[in-house]
Design an enzyme around this catalytic site. Structure first.
Site, PDB file in Angstrom:
ATOM      1  N   GLU A   1       8.755   2.753 -33.452  1.00 28.31           N
ATOM      2  CA  GLU A   1       7.660   3.510 -33.045  1.00 28.31           C
ATOM      3  C   GLU A   1       7.257   3.245 -31.530  1.00 28.31           C
ATOM      4  OE1 GLU A   1       5.062   3.710 -37.099  1.00 28.31           O
ATOM      5  OE2 GLU A   1       4.498   2.571 -35.357  1.00 28.31           O
TER       6      GLU A   1
ATOM      7  N   CYS B   1       3.211   1.788 -25.431  1.00 26.11           N
ATOM      8  CA  CYS B   1       3.045   0.523 -26.281  1.00 26.11           C
ATOM      9  C   CYS B   1       4.546   0.619 -26.974  1.00 26.11           C
ATOM     10  CB  CYS B   1       2.086   0.900 -27.505  1.00 26.11           C
ATOM     11  SG  CYS B   1       2.328  -0.585 -28.631  1.00 26.11           S
TER      12      CYS B   1
ATOM     13  N   CYS C   1       9.896  -7.257 -38.616  1.00 26.98           N
ATOM     14  CA  CYS C   1       9.340  -8.564 -37.851  1.00 26.98           C
ATOM     15  C   CYS C   1       9.559  -9.694 -39.255  1.00 26.98           C
ATOM     16  CB  CYS C   1       8.127  -8.408 -37.540  1.00 26.98           C
ATOM     17  SG  CYS C   1       7.681 -10.012 -36.584  1.00 26.98           S
TER      18      CYS C   1
ATOM     19  N   CYS D   1       2.869 -12.085 -40.521  1.00 22.83           N
ATOM     20  CA  CYS D   1       1.490 -12.222 -40.581  1.00 22.83           C
ATOM     21  C   CYS D   1       0.698 -11.468 -41.680  1.00 22.83           C
ATOM     22  CB  CYS D   1       0.993 -11.510 -38.901  1.00 22.83           C
ATOM     23  SG  CYS D   1       1.553 -12.723 -37.822  1.00 22.83           S
TER      24      CYS D   1
ATOM     25  N   CYS E   1      -0.793  -7.677 -41.234  1.00 24.34           N
ATOM     26  CA  CYS E   1       0.272  -6.787 -40.288  1.00 24.34           C
ATOM     27  C   CYS E   1       1.139  -5.810 -40.987  1.00 24.34           C
ATOM     28  CB  CYS E   1       1.032  -7.440 -39.280  1.00 24.34           C
ATOM     29  SG  CYS E   1       2.254  -6.374 -38.320  1.00 24.34           S
TER      30      CYS E   1
ATOM     31  N   GLY F   1       7.487  -5.678 -34.208  1.00 22.80           N
ATOM     32  CA  GLY F   1       8.285  -6.730 -33.731  1.00 22.80           C
ATOM     33  C   GLY F   1       7.725  -7.772 -32.900  1.00 22.80           C
ATOM     34  N   GLU F   2       8.321  -9.103 -32.892  1.00 26.79           N
ATOM     35  CA  GLU F   2       7.658  -9.872 -32.024  1.00 26.79           C
ATOM     36  C   GLU F   2       8.596 -10.199 -30.802  1.00 26.79           C
ATOM     37  OE1 GLU F   2       5.503 -12.225 -31.710  1.00 26.79           O
ATOM     38  OE2 GLU F   2       6.748 -12.904 -29.966  1.00 26.79           O
TER      39      GLU F   2
ATOM     40  N   SER G   1       2.960  -9.180 -25.616  1.00 26.39           N
ATOM     41  CA  SER G   1       2.261 -10.005 -26.838  1.00 26.39           C
ATOM     42  C   SER G   1       3.034 -10.801 -27.678  1.00 26.39           C
ATOM     43  CB  SER G   1       1.656  -8.797 -27.589  1.00 26.39           C
ATOM     44  OG  SER G   1       0.603  -9.171 -28.634  1.00 26.39           O
TER      45      SER G   1
ATOM     46  N   SER H   1      -1.670 -13.442 -29.929  1.00 28.94           N
ATOM     47  CA  SER H   1      -2.428 -13.052 -30.933  1.00 28.94           C
ATOM     48  C   SER H   1      -2.925 -14.120 -31.627  1.00 28.94           C
ATOM     49  CB  SER H   1      -1.530 -12.234 -31.818  1.00 28.94           C
ATOM     50  OG  SER H   1      -0.956 -11.236 -31.228  1.00 28.94           O
ATOM     51  N   LEU H   2      -4.291 -14.520 -31.597  1.00 30.84           N
ATOM     52  CA  LEU H   2      -4.740 -15.623 -31.870  1.00 30.84           C
ATOM     53  C   LEU H   2      -5.468 -15.436 -33.354  1.00 30.84           C
ATOM     54  CD1 LEU H   2      -5.185 -18.313 -30.608  1.00 30.84           C
ATOM     55  CD2 LEU H   2      -7.535 -17.736 -29.996  1.00 30.84           C
ATOM     56  N   HIS H   3      -6.479 -14.609 -33.490  1.00 31.21           N
ATOM     57  CA  HIS H   3      -6.828 -14.127 -34.934  1.00 31.21           C
ATOM     58  C   HIS H   3      -7.817 -15.181 -35.643  1.00 31.21           C
ATOM     59  CE1 HIS H   3      -4.552 -10.792 -33.813  1.00 31.21           C
ATOM     60  NE2 HIS H   3      -3.537 -11.115 -33.953  1.00 31.21           N
TER      61      HIS H   3
ATOM     62  N   ASN I   1      -6.609  -2.234 -38.601  1.00 36.36           N
ATOM     63  CA  ASN I   1      -5.940  -0.838 -38.825  1.00 36.36           C
ATOM     64  C   ASN I   1      -5.719  -1.079 -40.233  1.00 36.36           C
ATOM     65  OD1 ASN I   1      -6.022   0.686 -36.326  1.00 36.36           O
ATOM     66  ND2 ASN I   1      -4.581  -0.949 -35.870  1.00 36.36           N
TER      67      ASN I   1
ATOM     68  N   CYS J   1       0.762   0.839 -34.394  1.00 36.24           N
ATOM     69  CA  CYS J   1       2.146   0.780 -34.565  1.00 36.24           C
ATOM     70  C   CYS J   1       2.503  -0.077 -35.747  1.00 36.24           C
ATOM     71  CB  CYS J   1       2.685  -0.393 -33.435  1.00 36.24           C
ATOM     72  SG  CYS J   1       2.467   0.363 -31.813  1.00 36.24           S
TER      73      CYS J   1
HETATM   74  N1  SAH Z   1       4.245  -9.584 -32.502  1.00 37.61           N
HETATM   75  C1  SAH Z   1       3.594  -9.388 -31.451  1.00 37.61           C
HETATM   76  C2  SAH Z   1       3.429  -8.099 -30.777  1.00 37.61           C
HETATM   77  C3  SAH Z   1       3.263  -6.926 -31.671  1.00 37.61           C
HETATM   78  S1  SAH Z   1       1.905  -6.960 -32.735  1.00 37.61           S
HETATM   79  C4  SAH Z   1       2.090 -10.006 -31.613  1.00 37.61           C
HETATM   80  O1  SAH Z   1       2.036 -10.307 -32.874  1.00 37.61           O
HETATM   81  O2  SAH Z   1       1.446 -10.120 -30.981  1.00 37.61           O
HETATM   82  C5  SAH Z   1       0.561  -6.505 -31.668  1.00 37.61           C
HETATM   83  C6  SAH Z   1      -0.737  -6.737 -31.849  1.00 37.61           C
HETATM   84  O3  SAH Z   1      -1.309  -6.147 -33.142  1.00 37.61           O
HETATM   85  C7  SAH Z   1      -0.828  -8.206 -32.376  1.00 37.61           C
HETATM   86  O4  SAH Z   1      -2.069  -8.684 -31.740  1.00 37.61           O
HETATM   87  C8  SAH Z   1      -1.075  -8.052 -33.675  1.00 37.61           C
HETATM   88  O5  SAH Z   1      -1.672  -9.260 -34.251  1.00 37.61           O
HETATM   89  C9  SAH Z   1      -1.958  -6.715 -34.265  1.00 37.61           C
HETATM   90  N2  SAH Z   1      -1.952  -6.304 -35.435  1.00 37.61           N
HETATM   91  C10 SAH Z   1      -1.156  -6.346 -36.397  1.00 37.61           C
HETATM   92  N3  SAH Z   1      -1.443  -5.773 -37.483  1.00 37.61           N
HETATM   93  C11 SAH Z   1      -2.376  -5.151 -37.123  1.00 37.61           C
HETATM   94  C12 SAH Z   1      -3.447  -4.271 -37.884  1.00 37.61           C
HETATM   95  N4  SAH Z   1      -3.201  -4.254 -39.298  1.00 37.61           N
HETATM   96  N5  SAH Z   1      -4.530  -4.128 -37.358  1.00 37.61           N
HETATM   97  C13 SAH Z   1      -4.905  -4.429 -36.240  1.00 37.61           C
HETATM   98  N6  SAH Z   1      -4.017  -5.089 -35.369  1.00 37.61           N
HETATM   99  C14 SAH Z   1      -2.833  -5.583 -35.830  1.00 37.61           C
HETATM  100 FE1  SF4 Z   2       5.264  -9.753 -36.538  1.00 34.63          FE
HETATM  101 FE2  SF4 Z   2       3.336  -9.350 -34.412  1.00 34.63          FE
HETATM  102 FE3  SF4 Z   2       3.048  -8.270 -37.064  1.00 34.63          FE
HETATM  103 FE4  SF4 Z   2       3.109 -10.877 -36.787  1.00 34.63          FE
HETATM  104  S1  SF4 Z   2       1.600  -9.368 -36.129  1.00 34.63           S
HETATM  105  S2  SF4 Z   2       4.226  -9.628 -38.234  1.00 34.63           S
HETATM  106  S3  SF4 Z   2       4.068 -11.366 -35.260  1.00 34.63           S
HETATM  107  S4  SF4 Z   2       4.582  -7.758 -35.401  1.00 34.63           S
END
Ligand code: SAH
Ligand code: SF4
Length: 377
Positions: free
Chosen positions: A91, A104, A111, A115, A118, A170-171, A202, A224-226, A301, A344
């Site tokens: 996407e 984006c 990936c 996480c 995700c 993806g990462e 990111s 992406s700290l979280h 999301n 995404c």
């Molecule tokens: N892999 C990279 C970039 C793609 S994800 C990364 O993890 O940073 C882009 C961002 O969306 C990241 O901050 C990720 O943690 C966040 N993300 C992933 N799943 C999500 C969700 N369900 N709701 C909100 N943000 C999310």
């Molecule tokens: Fe991969 Fe980023 Fe999703 Fe983590 S948040 S699974 S690194 S796309």
């Protein structure tokens, strides 16, 4: 063998021209036609002689991924679903704002980093995108948006995409070489000419690759700290077990030496009852003490069977207040494209499920009904 010129950055395009006995300036000519003009046909390249155009077309193509779906939300957010073969869809999302237009972009089909919150991680890893598939997203979107603007009287004529964020599926740093070549094309004046400050990678925190990016292609960095501590981050972002917070934050400090911006953006997805407590906001403020940074709180999301819920608006506001009080610039990401699943990973996941069910036969996409899945990352 035919080569796809969308995947060649400056040096590679020069090498391609040299292989045909052509001078380096031909590479710049080709680049402008391909990326400025959006050409996919050598026939239109009128400042190149016909015999040379024919030679180019015998050894090369200009081909972006096939568009499976193209939908625009009520707020102007536009999303393309692209076919990258063998049942994989990726996407690309365009988010228009008054002062900028952000694309984006995805870097992998699926990936591997898993996480827990995700949807892309849930799909598992399929493969790295090639350079032409990454750049093809920008090429397609620029072309589509330009022809839209050309068709609208009085629409702004400047380039609609001013910013790129590698925040799609993806990462990006796990596909380093291809992403770096794509970044070089984004920055190249003969291609997209974006400023380093307006291109953001990111990452979930691949420490050695952050150092490599700093050396090879420093652009704006989002991490992406979280979570404010290793115990919780190990659970949410499993790569933390390999590169814990101390190492990650040290890499961020090193990155700032060469970064085009003097801060790192930390992304923090707000998960109800998991990482959104007031104590956690205080712990986060303490963790980031002395780090030049901005914090971006992201509404979660939801997706089917995620096991998480979005924090409510008041909780997010209180979390933000604590961080602001501690001196951190903290923003809350606006959700966009609610009616087209613009977040995404979500639409592709859905299509891939369907694709599997139909023995990988590509089904024609029908727009998803409006529901509570929100936000373009
Ligand atoms: N892999 C990279 C970039 C793609 S994800 C990364 O993890 O940073 C882009 C961002 O969306 C990241 O901050 C990720 O943690 C966040 N993300 C992933 N799943 C999500 C969700 N369900 N709701 C909100 N943000 C999310
Ligand atoms: Fe991969 Fe980023 Fe999703 Fe983590 S948040 S699974 S690194 S796309």
């Amino acid at each position: 063998m035919t080569v796809n010129l969308l995947g060649l950055d400056g040096p590679a395009l020069k090498a391609f021209c040299a292989g045909l006995g052509e001078k380096p300036y031909r590479a710049r000519q080709l680049m402008r036609w391909i990326h400025h003009a959006g050409a996919d046909d050598f026939g239109v390249m009128t400042d190149i002689s016909k015999p040379l155009r024919e030679r180019f077309s015998r050894s090369a193509v200009i081909a972006a991924p096939r568009v499976l779906a193209d939908s625009t939300a009520a707020d102007g957010t536009r999303k393309w679903l692209l076919d990258v073969g063998t049942g994989n869809a990726i996407e690309t999302v365009f988010i228009p704002e008054s002062n900028r237009g952000t694309l984006c972009v995805s870097s992998q089909a699926g990936c591997a980093l898993e996480c827990s919150f995700c949807s892309t991680g849930r799909q598992g890893f399929n493969r790295n995108l090639t350079v032409d598939e990454i750049v093809g997203q920008l090429w397609l979107a620029s072309r589509a948006l330009r022809s839209r603007d050309a068709a609208t009287p009085g629409a702004p004529q400047e380039r609609p995409i001013s910013n790129v964020v590698m925040m799609g599926m993806g990462e990006p740093l796990a596909n380093f070489d291809n992403v770096a070549a794509a970044l070089r094309l984004m920055l190249d004046d003969c291609a997209y000419g974006l400023s380093r400050r307006r291109v953001t990678v990111s990452t979930s925190g691949l420490v050695p690759a952050i150092d490599r990016l700093r050396e090879e292609c420093p652009v704006a960095l989002a991490v992406s700290l979280h979570a404010p501590d290793d115990r919780l981050r190990d659970e949410l972002v499993p790569i933390n077990r390999k590169y814990p917070l101390k190492d990650l934050l040290a890499a961020c400090v090193r990155y700032l030496d060469k970064a085009p911006r003097d801060f790192v953006t930390f992304e923090y997805v707000m998960l109800a009852g998991v990482n959104d407590g007031l104590q956690q906001a205080r712990a986060l403020a303490k963790l980031l003490r002395r780090m030049p940074c901005k914090i971006n709180l992201i509404p979660f999301n939801p997706f089917p069977d995620s096991g998480y819920a979005r924090s409510d608006v008041e909780t997010v506001a209180r979390f933000r207040e604590i961080l602001m009080h501690e001196g951190y610039v903290t923003t809350i990401r606006k959700t966009r494209g609610d009616d087209i699943d613009a977040a995404c990973g979500q639409l592709a996941g859905r299509v891939q499920d369907r694709t599997r069910r139909t023995q990988r036969r590509l089904v024609r996409f029908a727009p998803a009904p409006a529901e509570s899945i929100q936000g373009a990352r």
